[in-house]
Design a protein around this motif. Structure first.
Motif, short mmCIF file in Angstrom:
data_model
loop_
_atom_site.label_atom_id
_atom_site.label_comp_id
_atom_site.label_asym_id
_atom_site.label_seq_id
_atom_site.Cartn_x
_atom_site.Cartn_y
_atom_site.Cartn_z
N LEU A 259 1.56 4.42 5.61
CA LEU A 259 1.71 5.87 5.45
C LEU A 259 0.42 6.58 5.86
N ASP A 260 0.58 7.87 6.09
CA ASP A 260 -0.54 8.69 6.55
C ASP A 260 -1.67 8.84 5.55
N ASN A 261 -1.35 8.70 4.26
CA ASN A 261 -2.42 8.83 3.26
C ASN A 261 -2.95 7.47 2.81
N VAL A 262 -2.67 6.45 3.60
CA VAL A 262 -3.26 5.13 3.36
C VAL A 262 -4.37 4.90 4.40
N ALA B 230 0.83 -1.21 0.00
CA ALA B 230 0.00 0.00 0.00
C ALA B 230 0.86 1.26 0.00
N ASN B 231 1.94 1.23 0.74
CA ASN B 231 2.77 2.43 0.86
C ASN B 231 3.40 2.86 -0.47
N MET B 232 3.70 1.87 -1.30
CA MET B 232 4.24 2.21 -2.62
C MET B 232 3.26 3.10 -3.38
N LEU B 233 1.96 2.73 -3.33
CA LEU B 233 0.95 3.57 -3.99
C LEU B 233 0.78 4.88 -3.23
N GLY B 234 0.87 4.79 -1.91
CA GLY B 234 0.74 5.99 -1.08
C GLY B 234 1.80 7.03 -1.44
N GLU B 235 3.00 6.56 -1.67
CA GLU B 235 4.06 7.50 -2.04
C GLU B 235 3.80 8.17 -3.37
N ALA B 236 3.28 7.38 -4.30
CA ALA B 236 2.99 7.96 -5.62
C ALA B 236 1.88 9.02 -5.52
#
Ligand code: GCU
Length: 686
Positions: free
Chosen positions: A358-361, A308-314
Motif C-alpha cells: 500500500l501507499d502508506n507502507v 504490512a498492508n493489513m497494518l497499512g489499512e488500519a
C-alpha cells in the motif's frame, strides 16, 4: 564545565567580537512571532535562548507581528513577503518543511524567519542560530531551503527496563525500571538537539518488542506515550512505536495474528483508532517481522506485503505509516550449507513483492546486504523496487564500528553509500536519489538511523560520537552536503573556532573510519568480532555459527565467493555495470574484494600488494594511526575543557588497546593459516 558536554552543538557561547555582536544585536531586539502553536513557541524560545546567550541581551517577544519588529518568526501565511519588499515568492518551490531566511531593508533592518509550515519556522531559527554560532554575517541573507528527504527519522532500540540494545552511552533516556522515565527536561533537550538538525520522526522503543513493550499500544501506556508525543510535537517530531506482530495473540486474546483473518484486522483497526484518540498526529508503526525470531506473517503462510498492508489499512484513515523493515534472513543457517547466502536474503524476499505494498507502507532497508559492518557494498534493493516506497536505515550507534570507545566518524561512510550509483535507471541513479523519492516518485521516502544516545552526560559516551548524530541529521536534511562542511560545522559548534583545534579534530574525524577499517576486518570480509557483544576481534567467532556470517579462511585463501560463475550468485542482484564490476576479480574494488570473492593470499590487489601483505600492512598501520590520533589529541590539552578532553583521551587509550589486540590476532591468525611471513619482518606472534 558539564555544560559543554551536555549542550553538544547548541552551546550558544558568548561571542567576543564586538562588531559582530552589534550586528546580531540589532536584529535581536524585538522578536515577533506570527502564531501561538507549540512549534512556533519552541522556535521563539530557542531564538531567545540562543540570542541571549550569544549576545548577552534578551530580546523582547511579542505574539503579534508589529511594524517595529527586528526579527520575525512565522509561516508564509502569517507574513506577506511583499510588505517587506520581497517580490519573488520562493515558497511554491519549497517542500513542506522548507523555509526562507531573508534580511529586509525595512526600518533599521529586519530578519524574516519564515517556514512554509511551523516546522519550517523552527528550522529557520536553528539555521540562523547556527550561522551566528559560526560567526557568519547576517545582514544580507536570502536563503530558501528545504529538505530532499521527507522522512528524517531516528530509531531508538530502547527497552522499558532502561536498557538499550546496542547502546553504548548509558541507560535509556526514555525508560527506566519498566516505565517511562521521569526526566522530561532531558527529553526536551533531546528534542531540541534533534530538531536543530531537522529530524522529524522518532520511534522510541526497540524493534525487538518485549512483553512489556508490546503493551505500549494499550491504555496501560498510551497516556504516557501521549505525554512524550506532546513534548516532541512541539519540536516538529512525530512519534512512532515499534510493534509486536503477534500482539493480537499476546495481548488481544485472539488465537491468531494472521493478517488475512478478519478478526485480526478488526483488532488492529480498533487499536489504531484508539492510539489516535490519545495522539492525533501519531506517526505509525515500525515493524521487525519474521526476522531474528520475531513473529510475522510467515507463521500464517502470508507474505510481507499481506503482513504490512493489513497494518497499512488500519493506519490509513489517520494518515499513519507502516515502516516495515527488510532485515529478513535465515538466522538458523548451517555453516556446512554453501548455497544459502545471507547477503541475498532481503532482495530475494522483497524484490518479487514490488508494487504489492500500500501507499502508506514504506520498506526500511539497511544500507548494506548484511548488517552494518565497517565495510559492505550497498544493498542491491536500492533501485530494485520502483513501485515501493523505501527509506534507508543507517546505524549511528557504533555496534560494529567501535562501540563509542573507538573513534569512528561515519559521515564519510554514509556519503559513500548515498552517492553510490545503482544504475537502476541508467547512470546517475544514486542511492540518495532513490531514498529521497525522486528517482521513482515515491509517496514517502527518506532516511532512518539507529540512535547512539543514552543517559551519559554527553549523550553519546564518546564526546566525538556526537558528531555522528549531528552528521546524520545534516545529511538526512541535505545529502549533498560535503563531508568537510558537515565536519567543520560540527567541530566549530562543539569546540569553538581556535584553528588548531578545528583542524586537528576535523582531521581525526575524517580519517577515523579508514583507521578503524585498517585494524579490524580486512577487505570487506566483516564479522571477525566477538559473538554476542561484537566488540574486539575473534576471527572464527562466527565461523561455525547459525548466523550466515562466514569468511571461509583456509591455508590457501579467504573470502566469500558471491559470484554468479562459481559462487552464490549474489552479484546478479545488482544492475549492470555494477553486477559485472563485482563479478570480475579485475574490476571488483579492493576494499570489497573478500565480500565478493574467495582468493588466494597471494592474489595481487590493484594497489600492487598481495592480500596477505595488505592484511599485515593495514594492521600495523592501523595501530600506528591510532597512536597518531592519541598524540594529536594530546596536543589539544588546555585548549579544551578538562571534562571533554579526558573523556576523549580515555577512550583513545582504550582504542589503542583494542587496535593492538585486533592487529595481533588478525596477523597471527593469517600467518598461522598461510605460513607466509611479513615482507617487512615486523613482529607477528607465532
Ligand atoms: C543486528 C543487531 C541486533 C538488532 C538487529 C536488527 O543484528 O545485532 O541487536 O536487533 O540488528 O537490526 O534488528
Amino acid at each position: 564545565a558539564w555544560k559543554e558536554s551536555y549542550a553538544c552543538w547548541l552551546q550558544y557561547k558568548e561571542i567576543d567580537d564586538a562588531s559582530l555582536v552589534e550586528r546580531y544585536a540589532s536584529y535581536g531586539q524585538r522578536v515577533a512571532v506570527g502564531g501561538v502553536s507549540p512549534v512556533l513557541q519552541s522556535a521563539a524560545n530557542e531564538c531567545v535562548r540562543g540570542m541571549t546567550s550569544m549576545i548577552g541581551v534578551e530580546p523582547t517577544v511579542s505574539d503579534r507581528i508589529t511594524r517595529d519588529a527586528t526579527l520575525i518568526i512565522g509561516t508564509k501565511d502569517q507574513v506577506s513577503l511583499e510588505d517587506y519588499g520581497i517580490r519573488t515568492n520562493p515558497f511554491p518551490h519549497l517542500p513542506d518543511d522548507g523555509y526562507v531566511i531573508q534580511t529586509a531593508n525595512v526600518g533599521g533592518g529586519v530578519l524574516l524567519l519564515l517556514g512554509k509550515t511551523d516546522r519550517g519556522a523552527l528550522y529557520a531559527v536553528h539555521h540562523l542560530l547556527r550561522l551566528m554560532q559560526l560567526r557568519k554575517p547576517v545582514d544580507e541573507l536570502a536563503i530558501a531551503e528545504g529538505s530532499r528527504n521527507n522522512v528524517r527519522m531516528i530509531n531508538h532500540w530502547d527497552n522499558m527496563d532502561g536498557s538499550v540494545e546496542r547502546g553504548y552511552a548509558g541507560q535509556s533516556i526514555f525508560f527506566e525500571n519498566g516505565k517511562f522515565a521521569d526526566n522530561l527536561e532531558r527529553l526536551e533537550d533531546y528534542a531540541r538537539l534533534l530538531s536543530s538538525v531537522g529530524i522529524n520522526a522518532i520511534s522510541v522503543n526497540n524493534v525487538n518488542v518485549g512483553k512489556v513493550e508490546t503493551r505500549l499500544i494499550t491504555e496501560d501506556w498510551l497516556p504516557e506515550v501521549a505525554r512524550v508525543a506532546d513534548l516532541f510535537r512541539a519540536y516538529g517530531i512525530q512519534i512512532f512505536l515499534s510493534i509486536n506482530y503477534a500482539s493480537p495473540v499476546e495481548i488481544g486474546g485472539l488465537s491468531t495474528a494472521d493478517p488475512l483473518d478478519p478478526a485480526v484486522r478488526e483488532w488492529w483497526s480498533e487499536r489504531v483508532a484508539n492510539i489516535y484518540r490519545f495522539i492525533p498526529d501519531f506517526g505509525g508503526f515500525l515493524v521487525k517481522a519474521d526476522s531474528e525470531h520475531r513473529p510475522g506473517p510467515f507463521t500464517y503462510g502470508r507474505n510481507h506485503a499481506e503482513g504490512a498492508n493489513m497494518l497499512g489499512e488500519a493506519l490509513r484513515p489517520f494518515g499513519g505509516l507502516v515502516i516495515w523493515r527488510c532485515f529478513v534472513y535465515d538466522c538458523q543457517q548451517d555453516w556446512r550449507d554453501r548455497s544459502t547466502d545471507r547477503a541475498r536474503a532481503a532482495y530475494d524476499h522483497f524484490k518479487p513483492l514490488d508494487g504489492a505494498f500500500l501507499d502508506n507502507v514504506i520498506l526500511q532497508v539497511k544500507n548494506g546486504p548484511m548488517d552494518f559492518q565497517v565495510r559492505e557494498p550497498v544493498s542491491p534493493l536500492f533501485g530494485a523496487m520502483p513501485q515501493t516506497n523505501q527509506v534507508i536505515e543507517l546505524q549511528i550507534t557504533q555496534e560494529y564500528t567501535g562501540q563509542q570507545k573507538d573513534l569512528c566518524y561515519l559521515v564519510p561512510q554514509w556519503k559513500e553509500i548515498l552517492d553510490f550509483d545503482t544504475y537502476a535507471r541508467g547512470k546517475g541513479s544514486t542511492v540518495k536519489s532513490v531514498v529521497d523519492g525522486s528517482l521513482f516518485n515515491y509517496a514517502h521516502s527518506g532516511m532512518a538511523a539507529v540512535s547512539n544516545v543514552g543517559r551519559d552526560l554527553n549523550w553519546t559516551g564518546h564526546t566525538l560520537a556526537q558528531a555522528n548524530l549531528y552528521g546524520y541529521g545534516r545529511l538526512a536534511w541535505n545529502p549533498e552536503m560535503r563531508i568537510e562542511d558537515v565536519t567543520d560545522e560540527w567541530v566549530r559548534l562543539t569546540f569553538g573556532h581556535d584553528s588548531s583545534v578545528v583542524e586537528q579534530i576535523s582531521k581525526m574525524l575524517r580519517e577515523s573510519w579508514r583507521i578503524y577499517e585498517n585494524y579490524t576486518a580486512p577487505l570487506g570480509v566483516g564479522w571477525m568480532v566477538n559473538p554476542g557483544h561484537h566488540y574486539g576481534p575473534n576471527v572464527d567467532g562466527y565461523e561455525y555459527s547459525v548466523w550466515g556470517t562466514y569468511h571461509f579462511a583456509d591455508r590457501d585463501g579467504v573470502g566469500v565467493d558471491r559470484t554468479v560463475q562459481t559462487g552464490t550468485g549474489f552479484t546478479a542482484q545488482y544492475f549492470s555495470p555494477n553486477a559485472e564490476m563485482y563479478e570480475s576479480l579485475e574490476t571488483c574494488p579492493d576494499e570489497l574484494l573478500l565480500f565478493f570473492h574467495h582468493v588466494p593470499y597471494t592474489h595481487r590487489l590493484k594497489s600492487g600488494e598481495t592480500v596477505i601483505q595488505h592484511i599485515y600492512n593495514t594492521h600495523f598501520e592501523g595501530v600506528e594511526q591510532v597512536q597518531a590520533l592519541r598524540e594529536g589529541w594530546r596536543k589539544l590539552k588546555g585548549k579544551i575543557d578538562a571534562l571533554r578532553f579526558h573523556n576523549v583521551e580515555e577512550r583513545l587509550e582504550a582504542q589503542l588497546a583494542n587496535a593492538r589486540e585486533w592487529r595481533d590476532q588478525i596477523n597471527t591468525y593469517f600467518y598461522r593459516k598461510s605460513g607466509i611471513p611479513d615482507e617487512k619482518n615486523r613482529t607477528i606472534y607465532k
